[in-house]
Design a protein around this motif. Structure first.
Motif, PDB file in Angstrom:
ATOM      1  N   UNK A  71      28.101  33.961  39.131  1.00 22.79           N
ATOM      2  CA  UNK A  71      29.098  33.751  38.090  1.00 22.79           C
ATOM      3  C   UNK A  71      28.427  33.847  36.719  1.00 22.79           C
ATOM      4  N   UNK A  72      28.960  34.698  35.837  1.00 26.41           N
ATOM      5  CA  UNK A  72      28.356  34.962  34.532  1.00 26.41           C
ATOM      6  C   UNK A  72      29.212  34.373  33.407  1.00 26.41           C
ATOM      7  N   UNK A  73      28.602  34.142  32.234  1.00 30.05           N
ATOM      8  CA  UNK A  73      29.377  33.643  31.085  1.00 30.05           C
ATOM      9  C   UNK A  73      30.573  34.531  30.748  1.00 30.05           C
ATOM     10  N   UNK A  74      30.429  35.844  30.919  1.00 33.90           N
ATOM     11  CA  UNK A  74      31.546  36.744  30.594  1.00 33.90           C
ATOM     12  C   UNK A  74      32.734  36.504  31.528  1.00 33.90           C
ATOM     13  N   UNK A  75      32.470  36.054  32.772  1.00 35.17           N
ATOM     14  CA  UNK A  75      33.562  35.719  33.679  1.00 35.17           C
ATOM     15  C   UNK A  75      34.376  34.553  33.130  1.00 35.17           C
ATOM     16  N   UNK A  76      33.676  33.569  32.570  1.00 39.22           N
ATOM     17  CA  UNK A  76      34.357  32.386  32.029  1.00 39.22           C
ATOM     18  C   UNK A  76      35.125  32.727  30.758  1.00 39.22           C
ATOM     19  N   UNK A  77      34.656  33.729  30.017  1.00 38.23           N
ATOM     20  CA  UNK A  77      35.399  34.132  28.815  1.00 38.23           C
ATOM     21  C   UNK A  77      36.762  34.705  29.198  1.00 38.23           C
ATOM     22  N   UNK A  78      36.844  35.381  30.344  1.00 39.71           N
ATOM     23  CA  UNK A  78      38.140  35.872  30.817  1.00 39.71           C
ATOM     24  C   UNK A  78      39.078  34.701  31.101  1.00 39.71           C
ATOM     25  N   UNK A  79      38.522  33.645  31.681  1.00 41.32           N
ATOM     26  CA  UNK A  79      39.312  32.437  31.934  1.00 41.32           C
ATOM     27  C   UNK A  79      39.782  31.824  30.620  1.00 41.32           C
ATOM     28  N   UNK A  80      38.885  31.779  29.647  1.00 40.42           N
ATOM     29  CA  UNK A  80      39.236  31.215  28.341  1.00 40.42           C
ATOM     30  C   UNK A  80      40.330  32.035  27.670  1.00 40.42           C
ATOM     31  N   UNK A  81      40.235  33.365  27.785  1.00 43.02           N
ATOM     32  CA  UNK A  81      41.273  34.226  27.197  1.00 43.02           C
ATOM     33  C   UNK A  81      42.627  33.946  27.818  1.00 43.02           C
ATOM     34  N   UNK A 121      30.901  51.250  28.961  1.00 37.47           N
ATOM     35  CA  UNK A 121      31.372  50.112  29.750  1.00 37.47           C
ATOM     36  C   UNK A 121      30.501  48.915  29.430  1.00 37.47           C
ATOM     37  N   UNK A 122      30.991  47.712  29.729  1.00 32.74           N
ATOM     38  CA  UNK A 122      30.157  46.532  29.488  1.00 32.74           C
ATOM     39  C   UNK A 122      28.926  46.534  30.391  1.00 32.74           C
ATOM     40  N   UNK A 123      27.925  45.787  29.989  1.00 30.93           N
ATOM     41  CA  UNK A 123      26.704  45.705  30.809  1.00 30.93           C
ATOM     42  C   UNK A 123      27.033  45.178  32.197  1.00 30.93           C
ATOM     43  N   UNK A 124      27.976  44.229  32.275  1.00 33.37           N
ATOM     44  CA  UNK A 124      28.417  43.694  33.564  1.00 33.37           C
ATOM     45  C   UNK A 124      29.928  43.486  33.470  1.00 33.37           C
TER      46      UNK A 124
END
Length: 1001
Positions: free
Chosen positions: A380-390, A446-449
């Protein structure tokens, strides 16, 4: 018949139809095939009539799938059997959840018939009631049906009108002595148009079904419409008891009476087909999702037993026996003397009513069980949590309960959910930044991940070079495969993958992202990074004289058979081809010389040689037919190339140099057009009689299919930079002809499969258009933060399998989705798409196994039954896993058999003689080593891991709780037995309803 998923229930149904047809003494046998959706119905229709030839099948199958419109179409004309297909939703217009106004054509037909049987009813009022929201074309349909009705016996004639009148009276509840016109006028005066239209549509269906008077009704996958077997004269009334509910109840009851009849002597025979007719087990989680009661399983099962036996006492007796058996199981006495006796009594009671054969229940010498699922986890990466925050910031408060499940499953949810989802429509705004914008897409960035752990795991699984290859590997290579075609055994190197998800947004999102990722990785190489998404070159195989030789299915070269040499070594086969070609040239009076003045290219020689052999006239006509088929849209290039070939045909050709012979030998082995015709001839010797279709398949099918930038990038290299040369090399390295031979062998096993059907199916697969899916991003106007704009992403490597229609508000600028039939046909070929992503629509009834042996559970199945339904898509007759297992075991034996026929014909004969048995399941349904792969994608520490463990355990036990009350409590007791290593005892304690085992004793 409740055989395990994929074990050929349609074949048994075909046998039933055939036997009933042969024993029929008077008139044709009328069969109603009731299926949950028309995609499955179309797939199985030919199989049901496999004992008839193609022309006879066409005469026997009804062309209309909506009973209400049957009087407007020609009826089947076969003298022995006639089959009509329908779905409950089209046969029962008032069925819950369905629109009651129906199609415009139905309403126009009902209007015309009502005018004929009730001429005194207001014409203007009826027109308003039945027109509904239709446009001016409604009037045209009315006029069309009026003209049909004026003809002798038009619209079914007077008999059909009388049936329609009687059915309408019944649905509207008009008793004897009552009159129809006043009742119709009442609906018009009250403006109760919806109920009137629904009643009229139902009366159309009832009249047509009574006119058919079926002798046999087949309910396929009938668990999807269990209400069709509910007993009683009328369905249970709605709680409000209003008139609309009364009409719906009467309508459904009358339609069902027309379909299945009553218990009288003239009632049709009923055959129920389903791998899961009574939901053998439902976990508490499944019941919560479905809103089912605790005892619904037990109630469903015994209701089915009562229906099949036409005797409630049989169900009561079964219930008593199951209750006693449950007592033994609760004590842990799985194989006590009492338990064995009870299972024997239950078997004797139930086997006259139902049969269930499972791969593990048939006592075979060898039988692999179900494949276990492999968990592939991603951090689980920080970018995954940003999707949740959005999602938290953008969705309204009333929709926040949906954030977690949608975030876990749907990639880039704020960009991919779209108008189908109420939560997305009610969003407060779009995120300020998104991962995939139109600008990012256009620049192939594309994004890095990617911000979704399951998506990263899936991309890692599908990143093997084989995914970019234009065709799948053969199960039986004729020589060692080379370079990118070699199989390294990793998950990333599977040829095709079937993905199941829970939410409808996932198939489109995944297909778009997987396709874009593949394109982003490969296409920019073609132009040193300057190519943009919208300007990527699309025409790499423009018509020319030289290109025609690549796709020309030369009957001369196709008569040269590489398989006269034993399979295993390419060089040996090439030597054999050279020898045969020299002998053929000698027969034509063409002399072989060491050198000659002026070197001729192969395309200059082929027309002249075919002319000497008397073959060019057929080839030339086929090419002209193909040129006319779609028109020469290449600026006259194809016409010019064909003109040059005609000129070359009349040039003198009495000698050929050694170099020219070498090039002809290479062309005979490397040209995809030659490989196509030669592979066809092995299974359909009359292939040269269909040269126009073969040339069209090669040029408009194969050439257009290969004319893709991803294939150019995948096949070319520094060593072989010209794309036509790279295609020729790929034909050898990828075993193209052996792939076609395997595919055509499989198609030849389909019931009454003809060459015309095979070529049409192959062309449809090769010409599948790339669908577009919609992604959303914030509007360019910074002040309009709540607004969004959309852009498209094309799908090719991966394609969604959807319901085939748009639900809810249509996306702006979106294309119509592909029909499921088109997508299934392409996936079932060795060509693209390599990944098929679907939801429950692809979970039951569809054949998706010919070239796929790997399954991915994007979201876990809701229970063991759903899991087996998913796996059943790829564990079917002669599936890829079975063919590869057989080829692996028998290949050495085959290498010793030299012949000119298809290796797969020889392999099939060996397999049936040495691996077959009298059950009929081996070797094509079950054989040692045939195991499909299963993947589950998850984030580390995700609930997917826990759910997977529980699902695997439930699958091992759920058959034991068949018919039991309090299933889950009993399941917990049995799990202890499994944990104690007593799996064999658990398996032996299952109820055996296999007809084969009973016959075998």
């Amino acid at each position: 018949m409740a055989d395990e998923v994929g074990l050929g229930k349609t074949i048994v149904a075909s046998g039933v139809i055939q036997k009933m047809t042969r024993s029929r003494r008077k008139g044709p046998l009328c069969v109603l095939y009731v299926c949950s959706n028309l995609t499955i119905a179309r797939q199985n229709m030919d199989g049901l009539l496999s004992f008839l030839g193609k022309k006879e099948r066409e005469e026997a199958i009804g062309t209309i799938d909506r009973p209400s419109l049957m009087p407007t179409r020609e009826m089947p004309t076969h003298p022995g059997v006639r089959v009509f297909q329908l779905t409950p939703d089209t046969a029962i217009p008032t069925r819950k959840g369905q629109r009651r106004d129906g199609r415009m054509e139905e309403r126009a037909l009902a209007l015309v018939l009502i005018r004929q049987i009730a001429p005194n009813v207001s014409t203007a009022g009826l027109f308003r009631a039945f027109k509904r929201n239709a446009g001016v074309s409604f009037k045209g349909w009315v006029k069309h049906y009026q003209q049909m009705g004026a003809e002798r016996k038009g619209l079914g004639g007077g008999e059909y009108r009388a049936r329609f009148r009687d059915a309408l009276r019944e649905v509207l509840g008009i008793t004897e002595g009552g009159h129809l016109p006043p009742r119709l006028n009442q609906f018009l005066q009250e403006r109760n148009y919806q109920d009137l239209v629904a009643a009229a549509r139902t009366a159309l269906a009832i009249a047509a079904l009574r006119d058919i008077a079926p002798d046999l009704v087949i309910f396929d996958e009938f668990q999807r419409f269990r209400d069709l077997t509910d007993e009683g004269d009328e369905p249970e009334a709605d709680s409000d008891g209003n008139e609309s509910a009364d009409i719906r109840e009467r309508a459904a009851a009358r339609v069902m009476d027309a379909i299945r009849g009553d218990a009288g002597s003239d009632a049709p025979a009923l055959l129920l087909l389903s791998a899961t007719p009574y939901t053998p087990y439902r976990s508490r989680q499944e019941r919560r999702v479905a809103g089912a009661a605790e005892d619904q399983h037990s109630s469903d099962f015994f209701s089915l037993v009562s229906f099949l036996a036409a005797d409630g006492m049989v169900a009561d007796q079964a219930l008593q026996l199951f209750s006693k058996l449950r007592e033994e199981l609760q004590k842990g006495e799985l194989r006590s003397e009492r338990a064995v006796d009870l299972r024997g009594e239950l078997t004797a009671l139930l086997t006259p009513l139902m049969s269930r054969t499972e791969r593990t229940s048939v006592r075979l010498n060898s039988c692999d069980g179900h494949s276990s699922s492999k968990l592939i986890e991603s951090e689980l990466l920080p970018s995954d949590l940003r999707q949740f925050q959005d999602m938290h910031d953008c969705l309204s408060e009333q929709d926040r309960d949906w954030i977690v499940p949608l975030w876990q499953s749907v990639p880039l949810p704020m960009q991919t959910l779209g108008n189908r989802y109420t939560a997305w429509r009610r969003k407060r705004r779009m995120p300020a930044q998104v991962e995939l914008s139109k600008q990012v897409r256009d620049e192939y960035k594309k994004p890095a991940h990617w911000p979704h752990p399951r998506l990263r795991a899936l991309i890692a699984t599908t990143s093997g070079v084989s995914m970019a290859m234009p065709w799948s590997r053969p199960s039986l290579p004729w020589w060692p495969l080379a370079r990118n075609w070699k199989f390294d055994g990793s998950a990333a190197d599977d040829d095709k993958l079937l993905v199941f998800s829970r939410f409808r947004a996932v198939p489109t999102a995944l297909s778009g992202l997987l396709s874009y990722t593949a394109e982003q990785r490969m296409v920019p190489r073609l132009r040193d990074g300057e190519t943009s998404y919208e300007t990527v070159p699309r025409h790499w195989l423009k018509p020319s004289s030289a290109l025609l030789e690549l796709f020309h299915p030369s009957p001369l070269l196709a008569s040269i058979e590489p398989l006269q040499a034993p399979i295993g070594k390419l060089a040996v086969m090439q030597t054999g081809v050279r020898r045969q070609l020299r002998e053929r040239l000698a027969e034509l009076g063409v002399k072989l010389v060491a050198k000659r003045k002026g070197h001729r290219k192969s395309w200059e020689l082929l027309p002249a040689l075919e002319l000497r052999a008397g073959l060019w006239a057929t080839s030339s006509k086929a090419w002209l037919d193909t040129s006319d088929e779609l028109g020469d849209d290449s600026g006259g290039l194809l016409t010019e190339a064909l003109h040059k070939w005609d000129e070359a045909a009349v040039r003198e050709c009495t000698e050929i140099s050694a170099r020219e012979l070498d090039e002809l030998v290479a062309l005979a082995m490397e040209a995809p057009g030659v490989a196509l015709l030669r592979a066809l001839q092995r299974h359909w010797p009359e292939a040269t009689d269909h040269m126009s279709d073969v040339v069209s398949t090669a040029w408009n099918g194969l050439r257009n299919y290969l004319n893709r930038p991803l294939f150019v990038s995948a096949l070319t290299s520094r060593k072989v930079s010209r794309y036509p040369a790279a295609i020729r090399l790929a034909v050898i390295e990828g075993g193209f002809e052996s792939v076609l031979d395997e595919h055509f062998w499989y198609l030849s096993q389909k019931p009454a499969s003809t060459l015309s059907e095979v070529l049409a199916e192959l062309r449809a697969a090769l010409r599948l258009r790339d669908p577009n899916v919609t992604f959303h991003e914030p509007a360019d106007d910074a002040e309009a933060a709540e607004c969004d704009q959309s852009f498209r992403v094309r799908c090719h490597v991966a394609i969604p399998l959807t319901e085939g229609r748009i639900h809810g508000k249509r996306e702006i600028g979106s294309d119509e989705p592909l029909r499921p039939d088109e997508v299934r046909r392409a996936f079932n070929s060795p060509f693209w798409p390599k990944v098929l992503v679907t939801t429950s629509i692809g979970q039951e009834g569809l054949d998706l196994h010919p070239w796929c042996s790997a399954l991915a559970h994007w979201d876990l199945a809701t229970g063991p039954v759903a899991l087996e339904q998913r796996e059943g898509r790829i564990t079917r007759f002669a599936g890829l896993a079975v063919r590869r297992a057989i080829a692996s075991r028998m290949q050495l034996r085959l290498m010793m058999n030299v012949g000119t026929g298809s290796p797969w014909k020889q392999l099939a004969q060996l397999a049936e003689s040495e691996l077959g048995d009298d059950s009929g399941l081996a070797p094509w349904w079950t054989v040692d080593g045939a195991r499909c792969k299963n993947y589950v994608f998850s984030a580390f520490t995700s609930e997917q891991r826990i759910g997977l463990d529980a699902l695997n355990q439930e699958r091992a036990l759920y058959r034991l709780v068949l018919g039991m009350p309090d299933q889950n409590d009993l399941m917990n007791v049995l799990k202890i037995k499994l944990e104690q290593g007593e799996a064999s005892e658990v398996g032996a304690a299952c109820l055996d309803l296999c007809a084969y085992n009973r016959e075998r004793g």
